[in-house]
Motif scaffolding. Structure first.
Motif, PDB file in Angstrom:
ATOM      1  N   ASP A 269       0.853  -1.193   0.000  1.00 44.32           N
ATOM      2  CA  ASP A 269       0.000   0.000   0.000  1.00 44.32           C
ATOM      3  C   ASP A 269       0.886   1.240   0.000  1.00 44.32           C
ATOM      4  O   ASP A 269       1.893   1.307   0.710  1.00 44.32           O
ATOM      5  CB  ASP A 269      -0.896   0.000   1.244  1.00 44.32           C
ATOM      6  N   ALA A 270       0.529   2.206  -0.798  1.00 49.18           N
ATOM      7  CA  ALA A 270       1.268   3.470  -0.859  1.00 49.18           C
ATOM      8  C   ALA A 270       0.265   4.599  -1.009  1.00 49.18           C
ATOM      9  O   ALA A 270      -0.821   4.426  -1.569  1.00 49.18           O
ATOM     10  CB  ALA A 270       2.251   3.460  -2.022  1.00 49.18           C
ATOM     11  N   PHE A 271       0.649   5.760  -0.513  1.00 44.24           N
ATOM     12  CA  PHE A 271      -0.297   6.877  -0.493  1.00 44.24           C
ATOM     13  C   PHE A 271       0.482   8.184  -0.457  1.00 44.24           C
ATOM     14  O   PHE A 271       1.324   8.383   0.415  1.00 44.24           O
ATOM     15  CB  PHE A 271      -1.199   6.762   0.737  1.00 44.24           C
ATOM     16  N   SER A 272       0.213   9.070  -1.388  1.00 43.82           N
ATOM     17  CA  SER A 272       0.927  10.359  -1.419  1.00 43.82           C
ATOM     18  C   SER A 272       0.075  11.459  -2.033  1.00 43.82           C
ATOM     19  O   SER A 272       0.600  12.401  -2.608  1.00 43.82           O
ATOM     20  CB  SER A 272       2.237  10.217  -2.210  1.00 43.82           C
ATOM     21  N   ASP A 273      -1.225  11.312  -1.913  1.00 45.69           N
ATOM     22  CA  ASP A 273      -2.106  12.294  -2.550  1.00 45.69           C
ATOM     23  C   ASP A 273      -3.260  12.671  -1.627  1.00 45.69           C
ATOM     24  O   ASP A 273      -4.410  12.747  -2.051  1.00 45.69           O
ATOM     25  CB  ASP A 273      -2.632  11.719  -3.876  1.00 45.69           C
ATOM     26  N   SER A 274      -2.964  12.878  -0.353  1.00 45.63           N
ATOM     27  CA  SER A 274      -4.012  13.207   0.606  1.00 45.63           C
ATOM     28  C   SER A 274      -4.539  14.622   0.378  1.00 45.63           C
ATOM     29  O   SER A 274      -3.787  15.534   0.011  1.00 45.63           O
ATOM     30  CB  SER A 274      -3.473  13.090   2.029  1.00 45.63           C
ATOM     31  N   VAL A 275      -5.832  14.781   0.625  1.00 50.71           N
ATOM     32  CA  VAL A 275      -6.455  16.104   0.489  1.00 50.71           C
ATOM     33  C   VAL A 275      -6.641  16.770   1.841  1.00 50.71           C
ATOM     34  O   VAL A 275      -7.308  17.799   1.937  1.00 50.71           O
ATOM     35  CB  VAL A 275      -7.823  15.991  -0.228  1.00 50.71           C
ATOM     36  N   PHE A 276      -6.013  16.221   2.893  1.00 54.89           N
ATOM     37  CA  PHE A 276      -6.247  16.760   4.228  1.00 54.89           C
ATOM     38  C   PHE A 276      -5.679  18.158   4.403  1.00 54.89           C
ATOM     39  O   PHE A 276      -4.591  18.479   3.934  1.00 54.89           O
ATOM     40  CB  PHE A 276      -5.657  15.857   5.305  1.00 54.89           C
ATOM     41  N   SER A 277      -6.435  18.953   5.139  1.00 54.09           N
ATOM     42  CA  SER A 277      -6.003  20.258   5.610  1.00 54.09           C
ATOM     43  C   SER A 277      -6.680  20.495   6.952  1.00 54.09           C
ATOM     44  O   SER A 277      -7.839  20.118   7.134  1.00 54.09           O
ATOM     45  CB  SER A 277      -6.405  21.353   4.616  1.00 54.09           C
ATOM     46  N   PRO A 278      -5.983  21.100   7.935  1.00 53.18           N
ATOM     47  CA  PRO A 278      -6.614  21.346   9.246  1.00 53.18           C
ATOM     48  C   PRO A 278      -7.909  22.133   9.146  1.00 53.18           C
ATOM     49  O   PRO A 278      -8.776  22.009  10.023  1.00 53.18           O
ATOM     50  CB  PRO A 278      -5.535  22.128  10.009  1.00 53.18           C
ATOM     51  N   SER A 279      -8.072  22.917   8.112  1.00 52.98           N
ATOM     52  CA  SER A 279      -9.286  23.723   7.966  1.00 52.98           C
ATOM     53  C   SER A 279     -10.514  22.876   7.682  1.00 52.98           C
ATOM     54  O   SER A 279     -11.647  23.366   7.777  1.00 52.98           O
ATOM     55  CB  SER A 279      -9.100  24.754   6.848  1.00 52.98           C
TER      56      SER A 279
END
Length: 505
Positions: A269-279
């Protein structure tokens, strides 16, 4: 002046539940890009957890192993006076007030006012000559103390997981009074030992209490990490909850970021495209969990590879599926498919042919899967016969909720497209009545039936990890494009931490 032994004082690991720091870990230039899971605990949650501090302190003091204290001092006329305080135990303890404050980008500050503790034990004392030391008298004693504690818990990252540093610890004594043999009136013996024992005792308490706070904070941090890791693991499938970035410590909330990579045998599993932002998260609820769409897809892939996406239906359940509507069309189709064989002598198998694809959208969780259905009959005295086989691509939108300690999955619209259709009652496949009946049966009854099987299975899995022990208040599951948010208020089951302390201490 000597002292030995260790005491077990634990209070403050409770605040480490959702926060991980990274002073000793290295992250890339864009750490949010590999964030799969986020936990945010707001100030009201920290205040609620702080209410358990008094019980935790009391439990720790009850189990404490206090050190013996020995020393000596030269006194005019008396020569050298030696003493020893042994068998020290807590006789009673009370706490007036405890407060917690989040210091932005710094630490969790905990202030505990007026810890009133009564210690009891044995005082042995005597006079030391030039060539020997003779201790010849012992009396019972009681020490009455009033203490304030100030602790700043800083969080560090070691080996991609939390490590707590509570060494920034201060004790302030408002009272430290020695009573001998229960006598509350001052006397020369009491005054003599109070004068020079008090200083030693303060040093011992400051050193030992703060050392044990730091020790147990680290133990509790590891405990919480292990507890969380166990919650996201089932047999060979697990989720990597190691840190993905530096946590945020704000005046109103704590926030930690985790990789959330799914681990399963040789599955990579690999992941490098998260859309997370604290806002993306607010501060109106006590607790928030943010999950990337990627995690759900990876879990679905692991479940497929582990052959968990298989369902067998027979007997009354099978009858309920095929006879949901009592119509002429239904009766004719059932007669043609089962050829008069009893449902008790029939079995349906449903399984996923490929890894399901999950898409998170504002309207819900969209699941797309290529599914096979096989129906076989076992006529008495005859060989088993496969009477129906079909492959179909199903797309269904699901809304999730959690109420009364149960997961609730509600299917909305669904779309079904047949890829393969084989039926002994219609070898040519030109009879539309059977296919139309099956399509309606799958959408109206079949999909809800499968989901009704998944609901208790997932609920049972979560409860096996202890979720049912928490009082979860008004939980909301919100889906957005590419991610899902679970937000809630809660009541902390303090007995879990107390049970842990009792075992650990």
């Amino acid at each position: 002046m000597l002292w030995a032994g260790r005491m077990r004082l634990g209070t403050f690991g409770i605040f480490l539940m959702l926060v991980h720091a990274s002073a000793a870990c290295e992250f890339g230039p864009f750490p949010y890009s590999v964030t799969g899971i986020v936990c945010r605990m707001t100030k009201p949650a920290a205040l609620l957890l702080n209410q358990e501090t008094a019980q935790v302190i009391q439990a720790a003091f009850r189990n404490a192993k206090f050190p013996n204290i020995t020393g000596e001092r030269s006194m005019r006329l008396l020569g050298r006076v030696a003493y020893g305080l042994t068998n020290i135990q807590v006789n009673d303890l009370s706490i007036e007030q405890s407060e917690v404050e989040l210091k932005e980008n710094d630490a969790i500050h905990i202030a505990i006012q007026n810890v009133t503790a009564f210690f009891k034990g044995t005082l042995t004392y005597g006079y030391a000559g030039a060539w020997f030391l003779q201790l010849f008298h012992s009396v019972d004693f009681e020490i009455e103390s009033s203490i304030d504690l100030q602790i700043n818990i800083k969080l560090m990252c070691q080996k991609d997981q939390v490590a707590a540093d509570a060494s920034d610890c201060y004790l302030t004594f408002h009272k430290l009074t020695l009573h001998l043999q229960g006598d509350k009136e001052p006397g020369w013996l009491k005054q003599l030992f109070t004068d020079f024992i008090s200083f030693t005792l303060k040093l011992v308490l400051k050193s030992e209490v703060c050392n044990e706070i730091n020790f147990l904070a680290q133990v509790l941090a590891s405990f919480v990490h292990d507890l969380a890791a166990d919650f996201v693991q089932d047999e060979d499938i697990s989720v990597d909850i190691s840190l993905a970035s530096v946590p945020l410590i704000k005046a109103n909330y704590l926030e930690s970021h985790h990789k959330g990579l799914v681990l399963y045998k040789n599955y990579s599993d690999a992941f490098s495209d998260s859309v997370f932002s604290p806002s993306l998260l607010t501060e109106s609820r006590m607790l928030y969990f943010w999950l990337s769409e990627h995690i759900l897809n990876s879990l679905a892939s692991a479940a497929f590879l582990d052959k968990r996406l298989v369902l067998t239906i027979r007997g009354e359940k099978l009858q309920a599926l095929f006879e949901a509507e009592d119509t002429e069309v239904q009766r004719k189709a059932v007669q043609m498919i089962f050829q008069g064989t009893s449902y008790n002598d029939s079995v349906a198998k449903v399984w996923s042919l490929a890894q399901p694809q999950i898409s998170l959208q504002p309207e819900g969780t969209v699941v797309k899967s290529l599914v096979a259905v096989e129906v076989s009959i076992f006529p008495p005295g005859e060989q088993p016969l496969m009477v129906l086989y079909m492959e179909k691509e199903i797309t269904v939108t699901i809304q999730a909720a959690y109420a009364e300690k149960k997961l609730i999955l509600h299917p909305l619209d669904s779309r079904i497209q047949f890829k393969v259709f084989k039926c002994t009652a219609d070898p040519s496949g030109n009879d539309p009545s059977i296919r139309n009946f099956l399509q309606k049966m799958i959408s109206v009854v079949g999909i809800p039936e499968v989901i009704s099987r998944i609901e208790p299975a997932l609920t049972s899995l979560m409860n096996s990890k202890g979720l049912h022990l928490f009082e979860i208040i008004n939980p909301e599951i919100i889906t957005r494009k590419g991610y899902i948010i679970l937000q809630l208020d809660f009541s902390f089951p303090n007995h879990l931490l107390l049970d842990f302390l009792e075992k650990r201490l």
